[in-house]
Design a protein around this motif. Structure first.
Motif, mmCIF file in Angstrom:
data_model
loop_
_atom_site.group_PDB
_atom_site.id
_atom_site.type_symbol
_atom_site.label_atom_id
_atom_site.label_comp_id
_atom_site.label_asym_id
_atom_site.label_seq_id
_atom_site.Cartn_x
_atom_site.Cartn_y
_atom_site.Cartn_z
ATOM 1 N N VAL A 1 0.869 -1.170 0.000
ATOM 2 C CA VAL A 1 0.000 0.000 0.000
ATOM 3 C C VAL A 1 0.910 1.224 0.000
ATOM 4 O O VAL A 1 2.071 1.149 0.433
ATOM 5 C CB VAL A 1 -0.939 0.001 1.220
ATOM 6 C CG1 VAL A 1 -1.801 -1.253 1.231
ATOM 7 C CG2 VAL A 1 -0.168 0.105 2.533
ATOM 8 N N GLY A 2 0.418 2.349 -0.522
ATOM 9 C CA GLY A 2 1.323 3.480 -0.652
ATOM 10 C C GLY A 2 0.632 4.819 -0.685
ATOM 11 O O GLY A 2 -0.597 4.923 -0.652
ATOM 12 N N THR A 3 1.445 5.849 -0.745
ATOM 13 C CA THR A 3 0.977 7.230 -0.812
ATOM 14 C C THR A 3 2.025 8.055 -1.548
ATOM 15 O O THR A 3 3.220 7.734 -1.463
ATOM 16 C CB THR A 3 0.732 7.790 0.611
ATOM 17 O OG1 THR A 3 0.126 9.078 0.517
ATOM 18 C CG2 THR A 3 2.000 7.883 1.428
ATOM 19 N N PRO A 4 1.621 9.103 -2.278
ATOM 20 C CA PRO A 4 0.255 9.482 -2.648
ATOM 21 C C PRO A 4 -0.370 8.439 -3.580
ATOM 22 O O PRO A 4 0.313 7.534 -4.056
ATOM 23 C CB PRO A 4 0.433 10.820 -3.372
ATOM 24 C CG PRO A 4 1.813 11.288 -3.036
ATOM 25 C CD PRO A 4 2.607 10.046 -2.824
ATOM 26 N N SER A 5 -1.657 8.621 -3.873
ATOM 27 C CA SER A 5 -2.355 7.667 -4.733
ATOM 28 C C SER A 5 -2.004 7.902 -6.195
ATOM 29 O O SER A 5 -1.213 8.788 -6.537
ATOM 30 C CB SER A 5 -3.864 7.798 -4.533
ATOM 31 O OG SER A 5 -4.314 9.051 -5.036
ATOM 32 N N GLU A 6 -2.614 7.123 -7.079
ATOM 33 C CA GLU A 6 -2.358 7.284 -8.507
ATOM 34 C C GLU A 6 -2.793 8.662 -9.000
ATOM 35 O O GLU A 6 -2.153 9.255 -9.865
ATOM 36 C CB GLU A 6 -3.094 6.205 -9.299
ATOM 37 C CG GLU A 6 -2.794 6.265 -10.791
ATOM 38 C CD GLU A 6 -3.466 5.146 -11.565
ATOM 39 O OE1 GLU A 6 -2.857 4.652 -12.524
ATOM 40 O OE2 GLU A 6 -4.599 4.765 -11.208
#
Length: 385
Positions: free
Chosen positions: A241-246
């Motif tokens: 999971v990550g940030t920022p989004s697409e």
């Protein structure tokens, strides 16, 4: 960056890995047996938000319609010839099926089709057998006015999806893969916030919110539990999971920060000053340098390569791009960065120069589809080796 992630990054460019570190089995307790395509996708189950979303569909960014092919330049062989085991063409009109879009793979030979009402709410879902060419209605999808169903996913013998109402409250639904009556999943009330993406992981459902935050709950119903340390994050490819989004603002690099939701391992992508439109997957990033040239490299900044032509900035399965061929050719190709192979997508500009474009995205679920004349072209990225 830890050694185990670096090892996986190296394997991406060497074709041996499909692009994601192997997920441990500690969360959520056990991982259900997976089909061939889920194993080759390193246990990332298909999700409805697989590529770029266009009016509830997947895998295309629409800029126009098909047109004639210029004769002066030779393009690569068609995708179905380059990757015959990974490409299908199906009619855009099917008997007793309203207008539809292909969404996700239910299994190796079955595609879930999505139909919509006049207000673009989901109407029904169908199972389409790629072997026989026969569609089968699974269910009329229940929804209230101003409530929209999306993010269809498959796992543990179930089809799961979410509905989001006008107050941005999210509810979850489930039904057997074989068909049957859909049932709301009891999570103790609606989730506050607009659901963005969900997947099935063993006997649990994991989802992220458009405003950030990753959560899980039991597939059969139960308490919603936040994933520790993922308050700002979005699901990329489980367990990552990550940030920022697409969808970023102010040209922020998408998914620059990654977190393994099962182990707590973190990964921060290298982004150099002046770089724009950087899109990162689990192992790799693409983007544009200050001089407008494009690049492809590992997340740690190593093994950087120039991208040929003028590719559309999107990265499917950490290795696939839709690229404009160099020279005067007019069209678009699917480029496999791991092997260097390209396949002609068959798309052509109209006289005025407008063209339908395909953009594999970093939120990939394995299926790319786009309309070509009276057919849909369906590509299973998991079958490309």
């Amino acid at each position: 960056m830890s050694t185990d992630l670096e090892d996986d990054l190296s394997r991406v460019l060497g074709r041996a890995a499909e692009g994601a570190p192997q997920a441990p089995t500690g969360f959520p307790g056990r991982i259900a047996a997976r089909s061939r395509r889920r194993r080759t996708r390193t246990q990332a189950l298909v999700a409805a938000v697989a590529m770029v979303i266009v009016a509830g569909g997947l895998g295309v960014t629409v800029r126009g319609t098909d047109g004639p092919r210029p004769a002066q330049t030779k393009l690569p062989d068609p995708v179905e010839k380059v990757w015959p085991d990974a490409v299908w063409k199906i009619p855009r009109q099917l008997p007793k099926v309203p207008d539809f879009r292909p969404l996700i793979f239910i299994d190796d030979r079955t595609v879930l089709l999505w139909t919509w009402k006049s207000d673009e709410r989901t109407d029904a879902i169908y199972a389409y057998d790629l072997g026989t060419g026969r569609p089968r209605k699974l269910v009329d999808v229940p929804s209230e006015k101003w409530e929209y169903a999306s993010s269809f996913a498959v796992g543990a013998g179930r089809i799961v999806w979410q509905t989001v109402d006008k107050n941005e409250q999210t509810r979850f639904w489930s039904m057997p893969v074989s068909g049957g009556k859909p049932a709301a999943i009891d999570t103790g009330g609606p989730v506050e916030g607009r659901g963005e993406k969900l997947i099935v992981v063993g006997d649990r459902v994991a989802f992220s919110l458009a405003g950030g935050g990753v959560f899980t709950f039991p597939l059969r119903g139960g308490r919603v539990t936040p994933v520790a340390g993922a308050e700002r994050h979005h699901i990329l490819r489980w367990p990552w999971v990550g940030t920022p989004s697409e969808l970023t603002q102010d040209r922020e690099p998408s998914f620059r920060e990654l977190l393994n939701a099962e182990t707590g391992q973190a990964s921060n992508a290298v982004v150099r000053p002046g770089e724009r439109y950087v899109r990162c997957g689990v192992t790799t990033c693409v983007g544009m340098r200050p001089d407008d040239t494009r690049f492809y490299r590992l997340r740690d900044g190593s093994r950087e390569r120039d991208l040929p032509g003028s590719p559309v900035l999107g990265l499917g399965d950490d290795r696939f791009l839709a690229a404009d061929p160099p020279g005067p050719a007019s069209g678009q190709t699917l480029l496999d960065l791991a092997t260097g192979k390209q396949g002609d997508l068959g798309l052509r500009p109209r006289v005025e120069g407008r063209m339908t474009g395909v953009e594999p995205g970093i939120l990939d679920g394995g299926l790319v589809s786009y309309a070509l004349k009276d057919q849909y072209v369906i590509i299973d990225l998991a079958r490309i080796h």
